[in-house]
Write a protein that holds these residues in place. Structure first.
Motif, PDB file in Angstrom:
ATOM      1  N   PHE A 523     -15.219   9.518 -37.959  1.00 20.47           N
ATOM      2  CA  PHE A 523     -14.385   9.684 -36.767  1.00 20.47           C
ATOM      3  C   PHE A 523     -15.320   9.733 -35.562  1.00 20.47           C
ATOM      4  O   PHE A 523     -16.171  10.616 -35.461  1.00 20.47           O
ATOM      5  N   PHE A 524     -15.185   8.748 -34.659  1.00 17.46           N
ATOM      6  CA  PHE A 524     -16.160   8.569 -33.584  1.00 17.46           C
ATOM      7  C   PHE A 524     -15.551   8.869 -32.212  1.00 17.46           C
ATOM      8  O   PHE A 524     -14.422   8.464 -31.930  1.00 17.46           O
ATOM      9  N   LYS A 525     -16.328   9.548 -31.371  1.00 17.92           N
ATOM     10  CA  LYS A 525     -15.944   9.673 -29.977  1.00 17.92           C
ATOM     11  C   LYS A 525     -16.228   8.329 -29.304  1.00 17.92           C
ATOM     12  O   LYS A 525     -17.359   7.813 -29.368  1.00 17.92           O
ATOM     13  N   LYS A 526     -15.232   7.756 -28.672  1.00 14.38           N
ATOM     14  CA  LYS A 526     -15.401   6.417 -28.104  1.00 14.38           C
ATOM     15  C   LYS A 526     -16.487   6.388 -27.031  1.00 14.38           C
ATOM     16  O   LYS A 526     -17.296   5.452 -26.985  1.00 14.38           O
ATOM     17  N   SER A 527     -16.523   7.398 -26.162  1.00 17.16           N
ATOM     18  CA  SER A 527     -17.527   7.409 -25.095  1.00 17.16           C
ATOM     19  C   SER A 527     -18.941   7.432 -25.664  1.00 17.16           C
ATOM     20  O   SER A 527     -19.863   6.872 -25.078  1.00 17.16           O
ATOM     21  N   PHE A 528     -19.112   8.067 -26.823  1.00 18.00           N
ATOM     22  CA  PHE A 528     -20.420   8.073 -27.491  1.00 18.00           C
ATOM     23  C   PHE A 528     -20.810   6.655 -27.900  1.00 18.00           C
ATOM     24  O   PHE A 528     -21.962   6.228 -27.684  1.00 18.00           O
ATOM     25  N   LEU A 529     -19.871   5.899 -28.489  1.00 20.09           N
ATOM     26  CA  LEU A 529     -20.171   4.522 -28.888  1.00 20.09           C
ATOM     27  C   LEU A 529     -20.488   3.653 -27.672  1.00 20.09           C
ATOM     28  O   LEU A 529     -21.466   2.898 -27.671  1.00 20.09           O
ATOM     29  N   ILE A 530     -19.680   3.779 -26.617  1.00 20.96           N
ATOM     30  CA  ILE A 530     -19.850   2.941 -25.433  1.00 20.96           C
ATOM     31  C   ILE A 530     -21.146   3.276 -24.706  1.00 20.96           C
ATOM     32  O   ILE A 530     -21.916   2.382 -24.325  1.00 20.96           O
ATOM     33  N   ASN A 531     -21.414   4.561 -24.509  1.00 12.61           N
ATOM     34  CA  ASN A 531     -22.608   4.974 -23.760  1.00 12.61           C
ATOM     35  C   ASN A 531     -23.900   4.600 -24.456  1.00 12.61           C
ATOM     36  O   ASN A 531     -24.944   4.442 -23.810  1.00 12.61           O
ATOM     37  N   ASN A 532     -23.845   4.470 -25.788  1.00 15.88           N
ATOM     38  CA  ASN A 532     -25.044   4.104 -26.544  1.00 15.88           C
ATOM     39  C   ASN A 532     -25.026   2.650 -27.012  1.00 15.88           C
ATOM     40  O   ASN A 532     -25.865   2.251 -27.819  1.00 15.88           O
ATOM     41  N   SER A 533     -24.081   1.872 -26.482  1.00 13.94           N
ATOM     42  CA  SER A 533     -23.969   0.435 -26.797  1.00 13.94           C
ATOM     43  C   SER A 533     -23.938   0.187 -28.301  1.00 13.94           C
ATOM     44  O   SER A 533     -24.593  -0.732 -28.815  1.00 13.94           O
ATOM     45  N   ILE A 534     -23.187   1.023 -29.012  1.00 15.56           N
ATOM     46  CA  ILE A 534     -23.090   0.892 -30.467  1.00 15.56           C
ATOM     47  C   ILE A 534     -21.868   0.055 -30.819  1.00 15.56           C
ATOM     48  O   ILE A 534     -20.743   0.384 -30.449  1.00 15.56           O
ATOM     49  N   CYS A 535     -22.112  -1.030 -31.508  1.00 15.92           N
ATOM     50  CA  CYS A 535     -21.026  -1.890 -31.983  1.00 15.92           C
ATOM     51  C   CYS A 535     -21.463  -2.530 -33.285  1.00 15.92           C
ATOM     52  O   CYS A 535     -22.575  -2.294 -33.773  1.00 15.92           O
ATOM     53  N   PHE A 536     -20.598  -3.319 -33.871  1.00 11.74           N
ATOM     54  CA  PHE A 536     -20.929  -3.985 -35.132  1.00 11.74           C
ATOM     55  C   PHE A 536     -21.771  -5.226 -34.841  1.00 11.74           C
ATOM     56  O   PHE A 536     -21.535  -5.950 -33.862  1.00 11.74           O
ATOM     57  N   GLU A 537     -22.740  -5.461 -35.696  1.00 17.47           N
ATOM     58  CA  GLU A 537     -23.667  -6.579 -35.511  1.00 17.47           C
ATOM     59  C   GLU A 537     -22.943  -7.905 -35.765  1.00 17.47           C
ATOM     60  O   GLU A 537     -22.531  -8.193 -36.889  1.00 17.47           O
ATOM     61  N   GLU A 538     -22.799  -8.699 -34.703  1.00 16.87           N
ATOM     62  CA  GLU A 538     -22.022  -9.934 -34.818  1.00 16.87           C
ATOM     63  C   GLU A 538     -22.802 -11.086 -35.446  1.00 16.87           C
ATOM     64  O   GLU A 538     -22.225 -12.136 -35.732  1.00 16.87           O
ATOM     65  N   LYS A 539     -24.105 -10.903 -35.653  1.00 13.40           N
ATOM     66  CA  LYS A 539     -24.857 -11.898 -36.415  1.00 13.40           C
ATOM     67  C   LYS A 539     -24.501 -11.817 -37.896  1.00 13.40           C
ATOM     68  O   LYS A 539     -24.819 -12.729 -38.665  1.00 13.40           O
ATOM     69  N   LEU A 540     -23.902 -10.727 -38.275  1.00 14.68           N
ATOM     70  CA  LEU A 540     -23.479 -10.520 -39.655  1.00 14.68           C
ATOM     71  C   LEU A 540     -21.965 -10.632 -39.731  1.00 14.68           C
ATOM     72  O   LEU A 540     -21.257 -10.306 -38.782  1.00 14.68           O
ATOM     73  N   TYR A 541     -21.470 -11.041 -40.870  1.00 21.52           N
ATOM     74  CA  TYR A 541     -20.039 -11.267 -41.039  1.00 21.52           C
ATOM     75  C   TYR A 541     -19.297  -9.963 -41.343  1.00 21.52           C
ATOM     76  O   TYR A 541     -18.330  -9.616 -40.680  1.00 21.52           O
ATOM     77  N   ASP A 542     -19.769  -9.228 -42.323  1.00 18.62           N
ATOM     78  CA  ASP A 542     -19.084  -8.001 -42.747  1.00 18.62           C
ATOM     79  C   ASP A 542     -20.106  -7.024 -43.301  1.00 18.62           C
ATOM     80  O   ASP A 542     -20.108  -6.683 -44.478  1.00 18.62           O
TER      81      ASP A 542
END
Length: 670
Positions: A523-542
């Protein structure tokens, strides 16, 4: 204990009373049979003959609700204190002793504990309400938001003298009598304590194989009208006793509008119900409140009421805009132009236009999930916590998934669907979900899986209380081939870090690599993900491993829950890894390695990290995976050897790998 056709439940309920640590001889057990037509009455007669402290009464006509049997029980009771239990629920063995000690020591009118929910699959999820550890107040004025908690009368002990002196009884003719009873208790009690001790198991009955229907599942016109009638009585009770808290009833109206969407009433009946609801809302909202806690709830509840009625009108009655305008004016005390409401509907931006942020955004990747998508979405829509949105990313499915989502969009306005024109995979799709999410917190759920009904409530309250960036909790695997639950092999050691706040510096290195890396039971705080530029690696499929490591190493506050709330479907087919996945696994290892090196983590975590990398590579070749053709297998080995040499890992492998992992790596040098 009110009893009606519960022959399959009553034995375990009584046994939980009999085993109480306070001593069964110190208890009086009163059963009121409401004209059961099964074997319940015979079981009561047996217990009454066997035990002197068991009292039974038998109604001549079925009363329809639990109110009348409970009132008869109150009149018969000889004890100084009163507790209630429903026959499909059970007490933990120390509840009577715990509650008795607290209420007698403090000399107050009511003490409450927490509870867990037993699902029809016989699983128990705990800490349902998300209470603070301890709450002790003299009167409701100190904590009026208690009016919004579930009534759960069976988690409490009451001073009998207090109930009789204030003539507090159950309504005998309407549903929702528990809520009215608790309103009167909270309004009149001198001394109220809440403890976050889960000492009752609330049972969810399985009505699928029975002609009997739960009162809360009976959503006919008459039943919905009865709910409004009980709310009217609750309104009068609040208005006469404490006008400042009348607004708390908005939470019940919001719940009722959800029930309305599932009703079997016809169009003319629906219009009658809405008209009566509107009149009640006008009465409720004529009372201002200065309590900040209640005002926050008030704004959320008003917004949901508006959304639910608007959505209901669109799907069920198709009248003109006048009703919507009326709802808006009653709730928000201001007029609104028709084109404003049209714009709200058209853009599906209701919450934004009303300056309301969702509490939780649930992001669900959907691809060819027709078989289990209903189960997944229904587990979300049936959550006890309602302040969330569901963002489904439909990835150009070739089955009926898109049509199923179209159905659910009409069913509930909290569901939003983004349809990809072509298949782009889970990682890119989840990033789209993050981009368009409006929630304060984010939860990822796979479209094949489901969560227990109190999961979101518990996660949200824990996140707010502990001010967390990330919450970890456990999951169960459900084997679709064997039709059974089991714990994953990589369930991490919760006894070391459970129920406390920490970050990566507070725990041993190896623990980080034992935590399951998937994003679903987190369960993630959205502002934490956004402020740290955390997202899923799009060079990878899954592949979500790098997403996991970034969240763990960037989070300042992580909290772990021991219980199992997430249910993941697996099968032999789903556990196989094909050659495409194997190449992706290798790419993931390289991305993670670069992350560790670029963030000065490599040297500190070298031993655990390198063994993790090799274990990951080794999984490609284990016995659970399909046999690779010799050429394909050799090509993959060559790529792994290239990865080792490119990153100069030979020496580090020699010095840090376990013997079995080192033996595996040495096979690539042959």
């Amino acid at each position: 204990m009110p009893v009606y056709n519960v022959e399959n439940y009553i034995d375990q309920a009584f046994e939980s009373i009999y085993k109480q640590t306070i001593g069964f001889e110190n208890l009086e057990v009163i059963f009121i049979d409401d004209c059961s037509t099964d074997n319940s009455k015979n079981k009561l007669e047996y217990l009454e003959k066997k035990y002197d402290n068991v009292v039974c009464a038998y109604l001549k006509e079925n009363s329809g609700f639990a109110g009348k049997p409970r009132n008869i029980g109150l009149n018969l009771a000889k004890g100084q204190y009163i507790m209630f239990l429903d026959p499909d629920d059970i007490y933990l063995e120390n509840i009577c002793e715990f509650l008795y000690n607290k209420i007698s020591e403090k000399k107050i009118d009511m003490v409450s504990v927490n509870f867990g929910i037993r699902t029809v699959e016989n699983k128990i999820s705990w800490d349902h309400i998300g209470l603070t550890d301890y709450l002790n107040i003299y009167s409701l004025n100190e904590k009026p938001s208690l009016l919004i908690l579930p009534p759960s009368i069976w988690t409490k002990i009451y001073k009998k003298e207090f109930l009789l002196k204030n003539n507090i009884k159950f309504n005998e003719y309407l549903p929702g009598q528990d809520a009215l009873f608790m309103y009167e208790v909270l309004l009149k009690a001198n001394g109220i304590s809440y403890y976050n001790e889960s000492l009752v198991v609330y049972g969810k009955r399985d009505y699928s194989k029975s002609s009997q229907k739960s009162v809360t599942d009976d959503l006919t016109f008459n039943r919905l009208l009865e709910y409004l009638n009980i709310y009217e009585i609750m309104y009068q009770t609040l208005a006469e006793s404490n006008p400042d808290v009348v607004v708390a009833l908005n939470s019940h109206i919001s719940y009722w509008t959800l029930l309305l969407q599932k009703s079997s009433a016809n169009t003319s009946e629906n219009l009658i119900l809405i008209e009566k609801c509107m009149k009640l809302l006008e009465k409720i909202n004529q009372y201002p409140s200065n309590n900040l806690e209640l005002l926050n709830v008030l704004n959320r509840s008003k917004t949901y009421t508006f959304i639910n009625l608007l959505n209901f009108q669109n799907n069920k009655i198709n009248e003109d805009l006048m009703l919507k305008e009326k709802v808006y004016e009653v709730l928000f005390k201001e007029s609104v132009e028709s084109n404003t409401i049209e714009k709200i509907e058209e853009n599906s931006q209701i919450k934004n236009d009303l300056n309301i942020q969702e509490k939780i955004s649930i992001i669900t990747y959907v691809y060819n999930a027709e078989k289990y998508l209903h189960d997944c979405l229904n587990s979300l829509l049936h959550q006890n916590f309602t302040d969330f949105e569901i963002i489904c990313i439909e990835d150009a499915s070739t089955d009926r998934s898109a049509k199923i989502l179209d159905y659910f969009i009409k069913k509930d306005s909290r569901i939003k669907v983004i349809k990809n024109k072509e298949k782009i995979g889970p990682n890119k799709s989840r990033n789209i979900g993050i981009k368009y999410s409006k929630g304060e917190y984010i939860h990822f759920i796979d479209s094949n899986d489901w969560i227990d009904e109190n999961t979101l409530e518990l996660l949200y309250h824990t996140a707010k209380k502990e001010n967390t960036d990330v919450i970890l909790y456990n999951s169960l695997n459900y084997d679709m081939d064997k039709k059974m639950f089991f714990k994953p092999k990589n369930s991490f050691k919760f006894n070391i870090i459970c129920n406390k706040t920490f970050n990566f510096k507070d725990i041993d290195n190896e623990i980080i690599f034992e935590i399951p890396h998937n994003p679903f039971n987190k369960f993630f705080k959205k502002s934490f993900l956004i402020n740290n530029s955390i997202c899923f690696e799009e060079k990878l499929y899954d592949d979500y491993n790098i997403f996991f490591f970034k969240t763990i190493f960037e989070a300042e506050k992580i909290f772990s829950l021991k219980n199992y709330y997430y249910n993941k479907r697996i099968s032999n087919e789903s556990m196989k890894i094909n050659n495409y996945d194997s190449c992706e696994n290798l790419k993931s290892c390289e991305i993670i390695l670069n992350y560790f090196k670029n963030n000065d983590l490599y040297d500190s975590y070298k031993k655990n990290f390198l063994n993790y990398i090799v274990n990951s590579l080794q999984n490609i070749f284990n016995e659970n995976n399909p046999k690779f053709e010799e050429k394909t297998s050799q090509d993959l080995k060559n790529k792994i050897l290239e990865f080792i040499l490119k990153n100069n890992l030979e020496k580090d492998f020699e010095e840090n790998l376990s013997q079995s992992n080192l033996n595996f790596i040495n096979t690539f040098k042959l």
